[in-house]
Design a protein around this motif. Structure first.
Motif, PDB file in Angstrom:
ATOM      1  N   ALA A 123      -4.528  18.915  -2.628  1.00 27.15           N
ATOM      2  CA  ALA A 123      -4.375  20.288  -3.103  1.00 27.15           C
ATOM      3  C   ALA A 123      -5.730  20.940  -3.319  1.00 27.15           C
ATOM      4  O   ALA A 123      -6.765  20.262  -3.428  1.00 27.15           O
ATOM      5  CB  ALA A 123      -3.578  20.311  -4.410  1.00 27.15           C
ATOM      6  N   GLU A 125      -8.174  23.386  -5.815  1.00 29.36           N
ATOM      7  CA  GLU A 125      -8.404  23.378  -7.276  1.00 29.36           C
ATOM      8  C   GLU A 125      -7.355  24.200  -8.016  1.00 29.36           C
ATOM      9  O   GLU A 125      -6.813  23.769  -9.029  1.00 29.36           O
ATOM     10  CB  GLU A 125      -9.794  23.939  -7.591  1.00 29.36           C
ATOM     11  CG  GLU A 125     -10.900  22.918  -7.597  1.00 29.36           C
ATOM     12  CD  GLU A 125     -12.216  23.531  -8.062  1.00 29.36           C
ATOM     13  OE1 GLU A 125     -12.199  24.374  -8.987  1.00 29.36           O
ATOM     14  OE2 GLU A 125     -13.260  23.168  -7.499  1.00 29.36           O
ATOM     15  N   SER A 127      -4.339  24.974  -7.386  1.00 29.48           N
ATOM     16  CA  SER A 127      -2.970  24.446  -7.414  1.00 29.48           C
ATOM     17  C   SER A 127      -2.811  23.230  -8.320  1.00 29.48           C
ATOM     18  O   SER A 127      -1.684  22.874  -8.686  1.00 29.48           O
ATOM     19  CB  SER A 127      -2.529  24.073  -5.993  1.00 29.48           C
ATOM     20  OG  SER A 127      -2.529  25.199  -5.145  1.00 29.48           O
ATOM     21  N   THR A 128      -3.915  22.591  -8.682  1.00 29.02           N
ATOM     22  CA  THR A 128      -3.805  21.334  -9.431  1.00 29.02           C
ATOM     23  C   THR A 128      -3.207  21.513 -10.820  1.00 29.02           C
ATOM     24  O   THR A 128      -2.530  20.604 -11.315  1.00 29.02           O
ATOM     25  CB  THR A 128      -5.177  20.647  -9.562  1.00 29.02           C
ATOM     26  OG1 THR A 128      -6.109  21.554 -10.169  1.00 29.02           O
ATOM     27  CG2 THR A 128      -5.698  20.196  -8.200  1.00 29.02           C
ATOM     28  N   GLN A 129      -3.436  22.650 -11.446  1.00 31.77           N
ATOM     29  CA  GLN A 129      -2.886  22.843 -12.796  1.00 31.77           C
ATOM     30  C   GLN A 129      -1.359  22.827 -12.769  1.00 31.77           C
ATOM     31  O   GLN A 129      -0.710  22.157 -13.588  1.00 31.77           O
ATOM     32  CB  GLN A 129      -3.387  24.155 -13.400  1.00 31.77           C
ATOM     33  CG  GLN A 129      -2.885  24.377 -14.830  1.00 31.77           C
ATOM     34  CD  GLN A 129      -3.531  25.593 -15.489  1.00 31.77           C
ATOM     35  OE1 GLN A 129      -4.543  26.101 -15.023  1.00 31.77           O
ATOM     36  NE2 GLN A 129      -2.935  26.055 -16.578  1.00 31.77           N
ATOM     37  N   ASN A 132      -0.165  19.295 -12.050  1.00 37.04           N
ATOM     38  CA  ASN A 132      -0.260  18.452 -13.245  1.00 37.04           C
ATOM     39  C   ASN A 132       0.926  18.675 -14.177  1.00 37.04           C
ATOM     40  O   ASN A 132       1.499  17.725 -14.732  1.00 37.04           O
ATOM     41  CB  ASN A 132      -1.564  18.732 -13.993  1.00 37.04           C
ATOM     42  CG  ASN A 132      -2.769  18.076 -13.338  1.00 37.04           C
ATOM     43  OD1 ASN A 132      -2.638  17.149 -12.533  1.00 37.04           O
ATOM     44  ND2 ASN A 132      -3.959  18.545 -13.679  1.00 37.04           N
ATOM     45  N   LYS A 145      -4.381  11.374  -5.485  1.00 35.54           N
ATOM     46  CA  LYS A 145      -4.451  12.805  -5.779  1.00 35.54           C
ATOM     47  C   LYS A 145      -5.823  13.297  -5.342  1.00 35.54           C
ATOM     48  O   LYS A 145      -6.829  13.027  -6.005  1.00 35.54           O
ATOM     49  CB  LYS A 145      -4.246  13.076  -7.270  1.00 35.54           C
ATOM     50  CG  LYS A 145      -2.889  12.685  -7.819  1.00 35.54           C
ATOM     51  CD  LYS A 145      -2.747  13.070  -9.295  1.00 35.54           C
ATOM     52  CE  LYS A 145      -3.805  12.401 -10.157  1.00 35.54           C
ATOM     53  NZ  LYS A 145      -3.722  12.798 -11.570  1.00 35.54           N
ATOM     54  N   VAL A 147      -8.371  16.487  -4.402  1.00 30.84           N
ATOM     55  CA  VAL A 147      -8.554  17.915  -4.630  1.00 30.84           C
ATOM     56  C   VAL A 147      -9.714  18.430  -3.787  1.00 30.84           C
ATOM     57  O   VAL A 147     -10.763  17.785  -3.697  1.00 30.84           O
ATOM     58  CB  VAL A 147      -8.788  18.227  -6.127  1.00 30.84           C
ATOM     59  CG1 VAL A 147     -10.016  17.503  -6.670  1.00 30.84           C
ATOM     60  CG2 VAL A 147      -8.918  19.738  -6.355  1.00 30.84           C
ATOM     61  N   LYS A 151     -11.695  18.465 -10.060  1.00 32.35           N
ATOM     62  CA  LYS A 151     -10.696  18.561 -11.105  1.00 32.35           C
ATOM     63  C   LYS A 151     -10.638  17.233 -11.843  1.00 32.35           C
ATOM     64  O   LYS A 151     -10.636  16.169 -11.219  1.00 32.35           O
ATOM     65  CB  LYS A 151      -9.318  18.885 -10.502  1.00 32.35           C
ATOM     66  CG  LYS A 151      -8.214  19.079 -11.526  1.00 32.35           C
ATOM     67  CD  LYS A 151      -8.378  20.386 -12.301  1.00 32.35           C
ATOM     68  CE  LYS A 151      -7.194  20.665 -13.206  1.00 32.35           C
ATOM     69  NZ  LYS A 151      -7.301  21.941 -13.918  1.00 32.35           N
ATOM     70  N   TRP A 154      -8.627  13.884 -10.876  1.00 33.56           N
ATOM     71  CA  TRP A 154      -8.351  13.982  -9.450  1.00 33.56           C
ATOM     72  C   TRP A 154      -9.582  13.493  -8.693  1.00 33.56           C
ATOM     73  O   TRP A 154     -10.708  13.665  -9.147  1.00 33.56           O
ATOM     74  CB  TRP A 154      -8.055  15.429  -9.041  1.00 33.56           C
ATOM     75  CG  TRP A 154      -6.700  15.935  -9.439  1.00 33.56           C
ATOM     76  CD1 TRP A 154      -6.245  16.159 -10.706  1.00 33.56           C
ATOM     77  CD2 TRP A 154      -5.637  16.295  -8.554  1.00 33.56           C
ATOM     78  NE1 TRP A 154      -4.959  16.631 -10.674  1.00 33.56           N
ATOM     79  CE2 TRP A 154      -4.556  16.740  -9.355  1.00 33.56           C
ATOM     80  CE3 TRP A 154      -5.488  16.301  -7.174  1.00 33.56           C
ATOM     81  CZ2 TRP A 154      -3.345  17.174  -8.818  1.00 33.56           C
ATOM     82  CZ3 TRP A 154      -4.286  16.737  -6.626  1.00 33.56           C
ATOM     83  CH2 TRP A 154      -3.234  17.167  -7.444  1.00 33.56           C
TER      84      TRP A 154
END
Length: 335
Positions: A123, A125, A127-129, A132, A145, A147, A151, A154
């Motif tokens: 993903a 950066e 989209s990672t929130q 998560n 995972k 990134v 992140k 990640w």
């Protein structure tokens, strides 16, 4: 067996046999991907060799961290070069790629994780929130995972760069799954659509013919990467024939003049866009651009309408041809 029939091969790996076996071997230095950030005009260029080498590095990293044939790999990123690399890696290694739109909500992502849990995720950066949060709600724990950027908790995509640029292809059977799309959910909840080692790679020869993309020419498709239209026009057709695909990234709303300027400057020869984009181009005015290199323009995603067709023909001397298919199919009708 009739004289013109041939048996279906038991095994087929499109990346190994077509992308590498033909295009990398015969014209590896040809530009495979030309990517432009329309916000900054940053440009990144990848030859067929470059794309193959980076895909192999990604395969080696993923295999080394526990990913095997048939495992699910979620791809949630905007239209950036790493998306093309990940698609190539998925097909060659026999993973099951799951493209995910960056516009999804938390509820959308939870539904997908519960329906088909990810074994690995790549993903950007931003989209990672959301990812998560969805992992916390569903309890899924991917073994990888990655990134694009940085992140906490990640692994950076840059970690793949130390891997070998050579990787062995997976022996995929003709009916092994390689892509899983979730439909947009027009009727009820989104449905899972499986595509095999042959269905999209071979089926999109029809799409390439409808678009009329030619070897060595430059193709562009205006499409969000999380939906099947990306595979339909930004990936298989240009790479099937050995063309250069262009990717134009922009954040926020489409700015018609910027997009058409890029079409003009990069001498795009075949172009696909949905009717909403064609209407936006007309509002901005198309007469001020030079489309001498653009010999074929097509539309897909919804009915084009005779009014848009006539107006584009009048303003830009382009005949926009409409075509139709579904996530579950390839191109079925071309006008």
């Amino acid at each position: 067996m009739k004289p013109y029939e041939s048996p279906t091969p038991n095994y087929f790996n499109w990346e190994w046999e077509i992308f590498e076996g033909i295009h990398v071997r015969e014209h590896g230095e040809r530009t495979g991907l030309l990517w432009v950030d329309l916000n900054t005009w940053e440009e990144r260029k990848y030859s067929y060799n470059d794309l193959s080498n980076e895909a192999n590095k990604l395969i080696n990293y993923l295999r080394g961290n526990g990913l095997n044939k048939g495992d699910s790999l979620y791809m949630m990123m905007p239209l950036i070069p790493e998306l093309w690399v990940t698609f190539l890696a998925v097909i060659k290694a026999g993973f099951v790629g799951v493209p995910i739109a960056t516009t999804l909500t938390l509820v959308d992502l939870i539904y997908r994780f519960n329906t088909y849990p990810p074994k690995a995720i790549i993903a950007d950066e931003q989209s990672t929130q959301l990812i998560n949060e969805a992992m916390e709600k569903t309890g899924v724990k991917p073994v990888v995972k990655l990134v694009i950027g940085e992140k906490s908790n990640w692994e950076s995509y840059e970690s793949i760069k130390s891997e070998s640029p050579k990787a062995e292809p997976e022996m995929t059977k003709y009916d092994d799954p390689i892509l899983l799309y979730f439909t947009s959910g027009t009727t009820g909840m989104p449905k899972r659509v499986i595509h095999t080692a042959t269905s999209y790679p071979v089926g999109h020869l029809t799409t390439a013919m409808i678009i009329n993309v030619q070897p060595g020419e430059v193709h562009n498709n205006l499409s969000a990467p999380g939906w099947a239209k990306y595979a339909w026009s930004s990936f298989f057709p240009p790479f099937n024939v050995g063309a250069t695909v262009t990717g134009f990234y922009y954040s926020g709303r489409l700015e018609p003049d910027k997009y058409l300027h890029a079409i003009e400057e990069l001498k795009v020869s075949t172009f696909c866009a949905p009717p909403t984009a064609w209407r936006a181009f007309l509002k901005g005015g198309m007469k001020k651009f030079n489309f001498d290199y653009l010999h074929d323009a097509v539309s897909a995603g919804e009915p084009l309408g005779i009014g848009v067709y006539k107006k584009v023909l009048e303003e830009a001397k382009l005949e926009v041809r409409d075509f139709y298919g579904q996530t579950e199919t390839t191109a079925m009708i071309g006008n």
